[in-house]
Scaffold this active site. Structure first.
Site, mmCIF file in Angstrom:
data_model
loop_
_atom_site.group_PDB
_atom_site.id
_atom_site.type_symbol
_atom_site.label_atom_id
_atom_site.label_comp_id
_atom_site.label_asym_id
_atom_site.label_seq_id
_atom_site.Cartn_x
_atom_site.Cartn_y
_atom_site.Cartn_z
ATOM 1 N N GLY A 18 0.839 -1.205 0.000
ATOM 2 C CA GLY A 18 0.000 0.000 0.000
ATOM 3 C C GLY A 18 0.866 1.243 0.000
ATOM 4 N NE ARG A 80 -2.424 -3.840 -0.304
ATOM 5 C CZ ARG A 80 -1.841 -3.409 0.821
ATOM 6 N NH1 ARG A 80 -0.819 -4.074 1.319
ATOM 7 N NH2 ARG A 80 -2.281 -2.324 1.420
ATOM 8 N N GLY A 116 6.256 -2.196 3.562
ATOM 9 C CA GLY A 116 5.888 -2.647 4.904
ATOM 10 C C GLY A 116 6.237 -4.110 5.129
ATOM 11 C CG ASP A 142 -1.186 -0.247 8.769
ATOM 12 O OD1 ASP A 142 -1.904 0.751 8.581
ATOM 13 O OD2 ASP A 142 -1.389 -1.348 8.220
ATOM 14 C CG MET A 184 -6.797 2.510 6.559
ATOM 15 S SD MET A 184 -5.741 2.670 5.108
ATOM 16 C CE MET A 184 -6.940 2.394 3.809
ATOM 17 N N GLY A 185 -5.639 0.239 9.923
ATOM 18 C CA GLY A 185 -4.817 -0.542 10.849
ATOM 19 C C GLY A 185 -5.494 -1.858 11.144
ATOM 20 C CD GLU A 237 -8.457 -1.045 7.769
ATOM 21 O OE1 GLU A 237 -8.845 -1.373 6.657
ATOM 22 O OE2 GLU A 237 -7.240 -0.978 8.079
ATOM 23 C CB VAL A 303 -8.908 10.270 3.172
ATOM 24 C CG1 VAL A 303 -8.500 11.649 3.655
ATOM 25 C CG2 VAL A 303 -10.114 10.386 2.253
ATOM 26 N NE ARG A 305 -2.551 3.232 1.190
ATOM 27 C CZ ARG A 305 -3.075 2.072 0.801
ATOM 28 N NH1 ARG A 305 -3.481 1.209 1.703
ATOM 29 N NH2 ARG A 305 -3.172 1.768 -0.458
HETATM 30 O O1 F6P Z 1 -0.986 -1.667 4.929
HETATM 31 C C1 F6P Z 1 -1.452 -0.381 4.983
HETATM 32 C C2 F6P Z 1 -2.933 -0.309 4.824
HETATM 33 O O2 F6P Z 1 -3.161 1.041 4.655
HETATM 34 C C3 F6P Z 1 -3.779 -0.894 5.962
HETATM 35 O O3 F6P Z 1 -3.919 -0.053 7.064
HETATM 36 C C4 F6P Z 1 -5.094 -1.157 5.281
HETATM 37 O O4 F6P Z 1 -5.803 -2.145 5.944
HETATM 38 C C5 F6P Z 1 -4.661 -1.598 3.930
HETATM 39 O O5 F6P Z 1 -3.421 -0.979 3.679
HETATM 40 C C6 F6P Z 1 -5.619 -1.290 2.795
HETATM 41 O O6 F6P Z 1 -5.042 -1.710 1.625
HETATM 42 P P1 F6P Z 1 -5.594 -1.554 0.136
HETATM 43 O O7 F6P Z 1 -4.948 -0.331 -0.435
HETATM 44 O O8 F6P Z 1 -5.130 -2.768 -0.554
HETATM 45 O O9 F6P Z 1 -7.067 -1.378 0.215
#
Ligand code: F6P
Length: 378
Positions: A18, A80, A116, A142, A184-185, A237, A303, A305
């Site tokens: 991510g 990913r 990460g 995270d 998030m988390g 989360e 938002v 990120r």
């Molecule tokens: O790993 C970071 C993260 O932002 C998590 O907090 C969250 O659960 C996940 O990525 C969401 O990922 P994606 O962008 O695949 O929806």
């Protein structure tokens, strides 16, 4: 006398997992030091390990990394993918050998991986399976990468989430509501805890402390008794109730994976089906029922990120990136560059990969938040 190995002439760099604010600042830090100070050539690899396997390399010269310090996202793109189990034509394949071949084709001596937990594992796999040299940097909003005091991206995301909680306060006050804010988390609650404390949330729910719904409701009712007619609940989360935590602890790894898959929004025949009600919505509904106070829900989602990195993250990324170039020049490979106090120091990658840094129960933030009146529901 044994000849000393020469300093690497070419390095590769990729961003994986991510995205988060600060990736470009870190790319810039690595590339500027590598090019200007050590005379290396730098090759950016597009879309993480997928682009590495598909041989998508672009040279990054000094101009390419100028002016990106403040830019959000990643100029290289991210994805990913698991290097050891990459989906190729519907089959899971170990692509480490292909990745190493592509790096050698470009005469790259070391690969810098920004990411990460998953990225640390991918990088270690590339090294153990092929002997190729890697250096990693700890990235994620995270803040859950092991063996570093902090990851880059966390501070920016915490600023965004804190500002959101500030804004929710004013509207919650006007309408005398409970507002549940999902942050998030999945596995670690650093972001919900940090922004919840900084934003003065009344309840903070994190994966590390399973909550008792009754206690959460009681805390909110108690606030109202004291004349406080609104409340903010910051929920990670991955937070779960004591009952959920107990039920999950009985499941096998396989059963857990199956359950995770079921929770995903499914796209079937062009339609999106929400298989399960989002946690924060359910919590808001339950709290409204238990307290008799109107409740609303806000999910901050991606938002958190997006956008420009905070000054602190820019600093962190520059420190980590330039240190990575320095370590590579000294042929100090197969390490993650970690933050230890004011310094950026190498930690053997094998001591990092596969671990997740969760909030310890006795962490000073938790203790302080409790003293300041926040409830963790447990
Ligand atoms: O790993 C970071 C993260 O932002 C998590 O907090 C969250 O659960 C996940 O990525 C969401 O990922 P994606 O962008 O695949 O929806």
């Amino acid at each position: 006398m044994a000849r000393k190995s020469p300093q690497p002439r070419r390095i590769g760099i990729l961003t994986s997992g991510g995205d988060c604010p600060g990736l470009n600042a870190a790319i810039r830090g690595v590339a500027k030091a590598a090019i200007s100070h050590y005379g290396m050539r730098v090759f950016g690899i597009q879309d993480g390990f997928r682009g590495l396997v598909e041989n998508r390399f672009i040279e990054l010269d000094d101009r390419a990394v100028s002016g990106i310090l403040t830019a959000g996202g990643t100029i290289l793109g991210s994805a990913r993918d698991k290097l050891a189990k990459m989906l190729i034509d519907g089959e899971k394949c170990d692509m480490a050998a292909t990745a190493a071949e592509n790096l050698k084709r470009h005469q790259v001596d070391c690969l810098v991986c920004l990411g990460g937990g998953g990225t640390q594992k991918n990088a270690l796999h590339l090294h153990t399976a092929t002997g190729f040299n890697v250096v990693t940097l700890p990235k994620t909003i995270d803040n859950d990468v092991a063996k570093t005091d902090i990851t880059f991206g966390f501070n920016s995301a915490m600023n965004i989430a804190t500002e959101a909680i500030d804004r929710l306060h004013t509207t919650a006050t006007s309408h005398h509501r409970i507002i549940v804010c999902e942050i998030m988390g999945h596995s670690a609650g650093w972001l919900a805890l940090g922004s919840g404390m900084a934003g003065g949330a009344d309840v903070i729910l994190i994966p590390e402390i399973p909550y008792d719904l009754g206690k959460v409701a009681e805390h909110l009712i108690e606030r109202r008794r004291h004349g406080k007619r609104f409340s903010i609940v910051a929920v990670a989360e991955g937070a779960m109730s004591v009952k959920e935590a107990q039920a999950l602890s009985m499941l096998s790894k396989k059963e857990l994976k199956e359950l995770e898959a079921k929770k995903i929004r499914k796209v079937e025949s062009g339609e999106i089906h929400l298989v399960e009600e989002p946690k924060a919505s359910r919590l808001a509904r339950q709290l409204q029922q238990l307290t008799g106070t109107e409740a609303r829900v806000t999910s901050l989602g991606h938002v958190q990120r997006g956008g420009s990195p905070s000054p602190y993250d820019r600093l962190l990324c520059t420190l980590l990136g330039t240190r990575a170039a320095e370590l590579i020049a000294a042929r100090h490979f197969n390490v993650m560059v970690a933050i230890k106090g004011d310094h950026a120091e190498p930690v053997p990658l094998k001591e990092v990969a596969g671990l997740c840094r969760r909030v310890p129960a006795d962490h000073p933030w938790i203790h302080s938040a409790r003293l300041a009146g926040a409830s963790f529901g447990g």
